[in-house]
Design a protein around this motif. Structure first.
Motif, mmCIF file in Angstrom:
data_model
loop_
_atom_site.group_PDB
_atom_site.id
_atom_site.type_symbol
_atom_site.label_atom_id
_atom_site.label_comp_id
_atom_site.label_asym_id
_atom_site.label_seq_id
_atom_site.Cartn_x
_atom_site.Cartn_y
_atom_site.Cartn_z
ATOM 1 N N PHE A 195 6.799 2.140 6.400
ATOM 2 C CA PHE A 195 7.082 1.377 5.190
ATOM 3 C C PHE A 195 5.968 0.367 4.966
ATOM 4 N N TYR A 196 5.669 0.068 3.685
ATOM 5 C CA TYR A 196 4.678 -0.963 3.414
ATOM 6 C C TYR A 196 5.018 -1.720 2.136
ATOM 7 N N ASP A 197 4.501 -2.923 2.045
ATOM 8 C CA ASP A 197 4.622 -3.780 0.872
ATOM 9 C C ASP A 197 3.317 -4.554 0.782
ATOM 10 N N ASP A 198 2.451 -4.161 -0.149
ATOM 11 C CA ASP A 198 1.148 -4.825 -0.250
ATOM 12 C C ASP A 198 1.106 -5.889 -1.344
ATOM 13 N N GLY A 199 2.293 -6.259 -1.881
ATOM 14 C CA GLY A 199 2.357 -7.260 -2.926
ATOM 15 C C GLY A 199 2.244 -6.674 -4.321
ATOM 16 N N ILE A 200 1.690 -5.490 -4.441
ATOM 17 C CA ILE A 200 1.566 -4.804 -5.730
ATOM 18 C C ILE A 200 2.571 -3.664 -5.803
ATOM 19 N N ALA A 201 2.709 -2.942 -4.701
ATOM 20 C CA ALA A 201 3.636 -1.804 -4.622
ATOM 21 C C ALA A 201 4.341 -1.822 -3.272
ATOM 22 N N LYS A 202 5.532 -1.223 -3.269
ATOM 23 C CA LYS A 202 6.301 -1.042 -2.037
ATOM 24 C C LYS A 202 6.558 0.450 -1.886
ATOM 25 N N GLY A 203 6.498 0.940 -0.651
ATOM 26 C CA GLY A 203 6.751 2.359 -0.506
ATOM 27 C C GLY A 203 6.755 2.840 0.922
ATOM 28 N N ILE A 204 6.647 4.151 1.042
ATOM 29 C CA ILE A 204 6.660 4.838 2.326
ATOM 30 C C ILE A 204 5.400 5.695 2.425
ATOM 31 N N GLN A 205 4.685 5.546 3.528
ATOM 32 C CA GLN A 205 3.551 6.405 3.825
ATOM 33 C C GLN A 205 4.041 7.523 4.743
ATOM 34 N N ILE A 206 3.597 8.737 4.480
ATOM 35 C CA ILE A 206 3.894 9.874 5.350
ATOM 36 C C ILE A 206 2.590 10.234 6.051
#
Length: 73
Positions: free
Chosen positions: A12-23
């Motif tokens: 999981f990530y949240d870079d301040g612009i987008a949140k999501g899941i990396q595979i």
């Protein structure tokens, strides 16, 4: 999860612009599902799926997606 092509993991990530899941496949990003956070009064952010190559040359500093599909637009 071990597969015949390698080990699949998610992050999981949240870079301040987008949140999501990396595979990841063997610790290399092969796909991302993320959502841009709403800006300027928008009620919902854009969801997208990004696809990456499995292998990159050592000269490339940052991986660029080879495909981007918008999910909810």
């Amino acid at each position: 999860m071990k597969t015949s092509a390698g080990v699949i993991t998610t992050k999981f990530y949240d870079d301040g612009i987008a949140k999501g899941i990396q595979i990841l496949l063997d610790d290399i990003i092969v796909a991302i599902l993320d959502v841009y956070e709403p800006m300027d009064g928008e009620s919902e952010g854009e969801a997208r799926v990004l696809v990456y190559k499995k292998e990159y040359s050592k000269d490339i500093e940052e991986e660029e997606p080879i495909e981007c599909t918008t999910v909810n637009r």
